[in-house]
Design an enzyme around this catalytic site. Structure first.
Site, PDB file in Angstrom:
ATOM      1  CE  LYS A  13      -2.028  -1.061   3.939  1.00  0.00           C
ATOM      2  NZ  LYS A  13      -1.258  -2.471   4.271  1.00  0.00           N
ATOM      3  NE  ARG A  88      -4.876  -1.259   9.986  1.00  0.00           N
ATOM      4  CZ  ARG A  88      -3.664  -0.852   9.360  1.00  0.00           C
ATOM      5  NH1 ARG A  88      -3.416   0.534   8.716  1.00  0.00           N
ATOM      6  NH2 ARG A  88      -2.791  -1.717   9.211  1.00  0.00           N
ATOM      7  NE  ARG A 127       7.810  -2.683   6.339  1.00  0.00           N
ATOM      8  CZ  ARG A 127       6.317  -2.417   6.635  1.00  0.00           C
ATOM      9  NH1 ARG A 127       5.740  -1.885   5.678  1.00  0.00           N
ATOM     10  NH2 ARG A 127       6.152  -2.885   7.726  1.00  0.00           N
ATOM     11  NE  ARG A 159       5.917  -0.347  10.090  1.00  0.00           N
ATOM     12  CZ  ARG A 159       4.774  -0.423   9.421  1.00  0.00           C
ATOM     13  NH1 ARG A 159       4.634   0.266   8.346  1.00  0.00           N
ATOM     14  NH2 ARG A 159       3.751  -1.111   9.728  1.00  0.00           N
ATOM     15  NE  ARG A 170       1.631  -5.014  11.099  1.00  0.00           N
ATOM     16  CZ  ARG A 170       3.098  -4.829  10.412  1.00  0.00           C
ATOM     17  NH1 ARG A 170       4.267  -5.265  10.639  1.00  0.00           N
ATOM     18  NH2 ARG A 170       3.163  -4.233   9.133  1.00  0.00           N
TER      19      ARG A 170
HETATM   20  P1  AP5 Z   1       4.793  -1.589   1.882  1.00  0.00           P
HETATM   21  O1  AP5 Z   1       4.496  -0.580   0.877  1.00  0.00           O
HETATM   22  O2  AP5 Z   1       5.452  -1.152   3.173  1.00  0.00           O
HETATM   23  O3  AP5 Z   1       3.648  -2.308   2.430  1.00  0.00           O
HETATM   24  P2  AP5 Z   1       2.450  -1.929   3.227  1.00  0.00           P
HETATM   25  O4  AP5 Z   1       1.466  -2.445   2.693  1.00  0.00           O
HETATM   26  O5  AP5 Z   1       2.223  -0.266   3.412  1.00  0.00           O
HETATM   27  O6  AP5 Z   1       2.601  -2.386   4.513  1.00  0.00           O
HETATM   28  P3  AP5 Z   1       2.589  -1.915   5.979  1.00  0.00           P
HETATM   29  O7  AP5 Z   1       3.249  -2.938   6.900  1.00  0.00           O
HETATM   30  O8  AP5 Z   1       2.830  -0.550   6.146  1.00  0.00           O
HETATM   31  O9  AP5 Z   1       1.034  -2.156   6.469  1.00  0.00           O
HETATM   32  P4  AP5 Z   1       0.261  -2.119   7.790  1.00  0.00           P
HETATM   33  O10 AP5 Z   1      -1.273  -1.861   7.219  1.00  0.00           O
HETATM   34  O11 AP5 Z   1       0.550  -3.236   8.511  1.00  0.00           O
HETATM   35  O12 AP5 Z   1       0.917  -0.918   8.465  1.00  0.00           O
HETATM   36  P5  AP5 Z   1       0.492   0.814   8.676  1.00  0.00           P
HETATM   37  O13 AP5 Z   1       1.619   1.669   8.943  1.00  0.00           O
HETATM   38  O14 AP5 Z   1      -0.657   1.173   7.992  1.00  0.00           O
HETATM   39  O15 AP5 Z   1       5.713  -2.890   1.473  1.00  0.00           O
HETATM   40  C1  AP5 Z   1       6.171  -3.896   2.355  1.00  0.00           C
HETATM   41  C2  AP5 Z   1       7.534  -4.294   1.895  1.00  0.00           C
HETATM   42  O16 AP5 Z   1       7.316  -5.069   0.585  1.00  0.00           O
HETATM   43  C3  AP5 Z   1       8.684  -3.292   1.491  1.00  0.00           C
HETATM   44  O17 AP5 Z   1       9.784  -3.719   1.932  1.00  0.00           O
HETATM   45  C4  AP5 Z   1       8.457  -3.184   0.003  1.00  0.00           C
HETATM   46  O18 AP5 Z   1       9.722  -2.588  -0.509  1.00  0.00           O
HETATM   47  C5  AP5 Z   1       8.282  -4.725  -0.422  1.00  0.00           C
HETATM   48  N1  AP5 Z   1       7.360  -4.579  -1.510  1.00  0.00           N
HETATM   49  C6  AP5 Z   1       6.133  -3.750  -1.821  1.00  0.00           C
HETATM   50  N2  AP5 Z   1       5.562  -4.001  -2.825  1.00  0.00           N
HETATM   51  C7  AP5 Z   1       6.244  -5.280  -3.426  1.00  0.00           C
HETATM   52  C8  AP5 Z   1       6.243  -5.965  -4.500  1.00  0.00           C
HETATM   53  N3  AP5 Z   1       5.389  -5.729  -5.358  1.00  0.00           N
HETATM   54  N4  AP5 Z   1       7.222  -6.898  -5.054  1.00  0.00           N
HETATM   55  C9  AP5 Z   1       8.222  -7.235  -3.809  1.00  0.00           C
HETATM   56  N5  AP5 Z   1       8.478  -6.297  -2.550  1.00  0.00           N
HETATM   57  C10 AP5 Z   1       7.445  -5.497  -2.443  1.00  0.00           C
HETATM   58  O19 AP5 Z   1       0.139   0.445  10.407  1.00  0.00           O
HETATM   59  C11 AP5 Z   1       0.608  -0.001  11.289  1.00  0.00           C
HETATM   60  C12 AP5 Z   1      -0.095   0.153  12.852  1.00  0.00           C
HETATM   61  O20 AP5 Z   1      -0.476   1.517  12.923  1.00  0.00           O
HETATM   62  C13 AP5 Z   1      -1.147  -0.831  12.720  1.00  0.00           C
HETATM   63  O21 AP5 Z   1      -0.890  -2.145  12.974  1.00  0.00           O
HETATM   64  C14 AP5 Z   1      -2.024  -0.325  13.682  1.00  0.00           C
HETATM   65  O22 AP5 Z   1      -1.454  -0.590  15.276  1.00  0.00           O
HETATM   66  C15 AP5 Z   1      -1.744   1.209  13.502  1.00  0.00           C
HETATM   67  N6  AP5 Z   1      -2.957   1.782  12.401  1.00  0.00           N
HETATM   68  C16 AP5 Z   1      -2.661   2.275  11.429  1.00  0.00           C
HETATM   69  N7  AP5 Z   1      -3.680   2.655  10.539  1.00  0.00           N
HETATM   70  C17 AP5 Z   1      -4.760   2.112  11.646  1.00  0.00           C
HETATM   71  C18 AP5 Z   1      -6.199   2.305  11.538  1.00  0.00           C
HETATM   72  N8  AP5 Z   1      -6.736   2.911  10.483  1.00  0.00           N
HETATM   73  N9  AP5 Z   1      -6.805   1.934  12.634  1.00  0.00           N
HETATM   74  C19 AP5 Z   1      -6.251   1.199  13.631  1.00  0.00           C
HETATM   75  N10 AP5 Z   1      -5.043   1.198  13.688  1.00  0.00           N
HETATM   76  C20 AP5 Z   1      -4.386   1.789  12.611  1.00  0.00           C
HETATM   77 MG    MG Z   2       2.407   1.145   4.961  1.00  0.00          MG
END
Ligand code: AP5
Ligand code: MG
Length: 215
Positions: A13, A88, A127, A159, A170
């Site tokens: 994402k 979410r 990552r 992270r 997660r």
């Molecule tokens: P990346 O692009 O970083 O993936 P992502 O989908 O953004 O994954 P996240 O871990 O950020 O998602 P998340 O939803 O768990 O975390 P968030 O920060 O939103 O890609 C991942 C890796 O793969 C990278 O190394 C990249 O280079 C590689 N990659 C990408 N695409 C690729 C491809 N096509 N091929 C190969 N490699 C690839 O949330 C974190 C925390 O915050 C949550 O757990 C929660 O506690 C809190 N939080 C955030 N939003 C909310 C909400 N709305 N409600 C409640 N709690 C929330």
């Molecule tokens: Mg992300």
């Protein structure tokens, strides 16, 4: 163009949102990044959120709904926005509909990046992040200089919620609390599935075709 990038942890994402934001000049709104900035600055919100985030749990809905409302009303969202990591839960999605109805800016499309769990685990364990939000992978998307961000030159870091224990939680949380939104947005006719297992640029080309149609 008002777009939701949807998918499990590690689906890509953030990677795709950043590329779209650069191409179309509309903001990437990552609730994860907003929360991590608050943790870093030691704000009351950050102090509350940290315990949930480190364990891989969701931060409570009322907190997130407040954050997203403030953010969507900022002037830089006037021409569109890319939501990354919000909504979410069903209450978060309902609140979003209410906020967007008030400002007459409905969601155009929900892009669901589909990736199986074994690949997600591999991606999250390799990552590396930058303070500017860019994300790299030791194998799939390495920076030009090891440990340094191509975009801002800062030192990369891992992270705290990319440990194997937090990742496993997660993925469960995603399945139980977030995946029901696939049906929610499908019923509204807004959902578009994208195969997220392919190379980053191939995935981007597909997403871009959809996004360009809302320009
Ligand atoms: P990346 O692009 O970083 O993936 P992502 O989908 O953004 O994954 P996240 O871990 O950020 O998602 P998340 O939803 O768990 O975390 P968030 O920060 O939103 O890609 C991942 C890796 O793969 C990278 O190394 C990249 O280079 C590689 N990659 C990408 N695409 C690729 C491809 N096509 N091929 C190969 N490699 C690839 O949330 C974190 C925390 O915050 C949550 O757990 C929660 O506690 C809190 N939080 C955030 N939003 C909310 C909400 N709305 N409600 C409640 N709690 C929330
Ligand atoms: Mg992300």
């Amino acid at each position: 163009m008002d777009i939701i990038l949807f998918g499990p942890p590690g689906a890509g994402k953030g990677t795709q949102a950043q590329k779209l934001s650069q191409k179309y000049g509309i903001p990437q709104i990552s609730t994860g990044d907003i929360l991590r900035a608050n943790v870093k600055d030691g704000t009351p919100l950050g102090l509350e959120a940290k315990k949930y985030m480190d364990a891989g749990e969701l931060v409570p809905d009322d907190v997130l709904i407040g954050i997203i409302k403030d953010r969507l009303l900022q002037p830089d969202c006037a021409n569109g926005f890319l939501l990354d990591g919000y909504p979410r839960t069903v209450p978060q999605a309902d609140a979003l509909t209410g906020i967007l109805d008030e400002i007459n800016k409905p969601i155009d499309v929900v892009i669901n990046i589909v990736v199986p769990n074994d690949i997600l685990v591999e991606r999250l364990s390799g990552r590396w992040m930058s303070g500017c939000g860019a994300s790299y992978h030791t194998v799939f998307n390495p920076p030009k200089a090891e440990g340094i961000c191509d975009t801002c030159g800062d030192k990369l870091f891992q992270r705290p919620d990319d440990t194997s224990e937090a990742v496993s939680n997660r993925l469960d949380v995603y399945q139980n609390q977030t995946a029901p939104l696939i049906g929610y947005y499908n019923e509204k006719g807004l959902l578009k599935d994208i195969d997220g297992t392919r190379d980053i640029d191939v995935v981007f080309a597909d997403i871009d075709k959809i996004v360009a149609s809302f320009k």
